[in-house]
Motif scaffolding. Structure first.
Motif: not given
Length: 333
Positions: A13, A17-18, A20, A49, A51-52, A57-60, A63
């Motif tokens: 990650l 970055g993002r 899934t 972290l 999730g979107e 979407g996905g995990y990130r 920032e």
């Protein structure tokens, strides 16, 4: 095992970055359900972290977050030094950077791991080019590498084996591959993704046009598929042969249990190519089929016998030059 997987998930990650849950599961070679559990565990441990949902979407990671998990195991330290290729790095203009990075890495390692790393460099060496023939000059390698690093398109004037032999083409270099001492670039162009030999680039003009590789493109996966397709196109025919135990060994065929001749079907590229390859096996192979290949080898064998018999007769009459210290050895014509 799970602790190592959690660290790998976190580093993925941080690096990409993002991602899934399905992408993470593929990288970690676990189920999606396992990824869900691992993400929950990282969150419970205080890793920022989130999730979107939705198509994009996905995990990130939050920032700006960076992990300080920089410790190396002995195996990881050895692998880092084993993977470093000084000759390759120098060709890409990174020789000094590689040497500096290795010095920094060695300085940061504990004494025991420094010893492991030094042992790897002392005992393993990769020499990629083949035995015969000098490596072809690759004057445009650095320019291609720059285009790969910066995601910039280029215009190539390229020499190929079929007509027209010289072409000019705008391409987007996605990556570089070193295979058996030769550099190849995998690039997108008007006909889709293609592979180009870098030493066949006659001229290169960089463009001030940035590109992005197609979604889901992975250089290693493309190269594996490219090689598989090449082999499938290469060996389109078969030859039926009989082999001595030595011939079976040299062709990688399972020899007969009784130690006698082995009959096998082997893939061939063409009659011309197989003719040259089977002649190299000498009397350890007999071609049964196809008839064209068998006749070609028989004709060559007769021509060789005639040539050497004729030379022996000439030397017996004293008309041929003698070979000091040898008997019955003929000079090539």
């Amino acid at each position: 095992m799970r602790a190592s997987r959690l660290v790998t998930l976190l580093l993925l990650l941080q690096h990409r970055g993002r991602m899934t849950a399905r992408q993470l599961a593929g990288e970690l070679e676990v189920s999606v359900r396992t990824v869900y559990r691992d993400v929950e565990a990282l969150g419970a441990a205080g890793i920022p972290l989130y999730g979107e949902a939705g198509h994009a979407g996905g995990y990130r990671l939050v920032e700006g977050y960076r992990t300080r998990l920089t410790g190396l195991t002995a195996d990881e330290a050895q692998a880092a030094f084993l993977a470093a290729l000084p000759g390759t790095a120098a060709e890409l203009g990174l020789g000094e950077a590689l040497a500096t990075a290795q010095l920094k890495l060695r300085a940061a390692l504990p004494a025991q791991l420094r010893e492991h790393a030094a042992r790897i460099q002392e005992r393993f060496l990769l020499d990629a080019p083949g035995w015969y023939g000098d490596t072809d000059p690759v004057p445009h390698l650095a320019a291609v590498a720059t285009a790969v690093w910066t995601h910039r398109a280029v215009v190539l004037r390229y020499r190929r084996w079929r007509a027209p032999e010289e072409i000019e083409r705008r391409v987007e270099p996605y990556g570089l591959v070193l295979k058996a001492g030769r550099w190849y670039t995998v690039a997108g162009g008007p006909s889709g993704v293609r592979t180009y030999r870098v030493d066949q680039i006659l001229e290169l003009r960089p463009l001030d046009e940035e590109f992005a590789a197609p979604d889901g493109f992975r250089l290693a996966a493309y190269w594996d598929a490219h090689l598989a397709g090449f082999r499938a196109r290469l060996h389109t025919s078969q030859a039926l042969v009989r082999l001595t135990p030595e011939g079976a060994r040299r062709l990688g065929v399972t020899p007969a249990a009784d130690g006698g001749w082995t009959e096998a079907r082997v893939p061939i590229e063409s009659v011309d190519h197989a003719h040259r390859e089977f002649l190299g096996l000498g009397t350890d192979v007999e071609v049964v089929a196809p008839a064209e290949l068998r006749d070609r080898i028989a004709e060559t064998a007769r021509a060789l016998a005639d040539r050497y018999d004729g030379r022996r007769e000439a030397q017996g009459r004293g008309s041929g030059p003698a070979v000091p210290g040898a008997r019955g050895v003929a000079h090539p014509p």
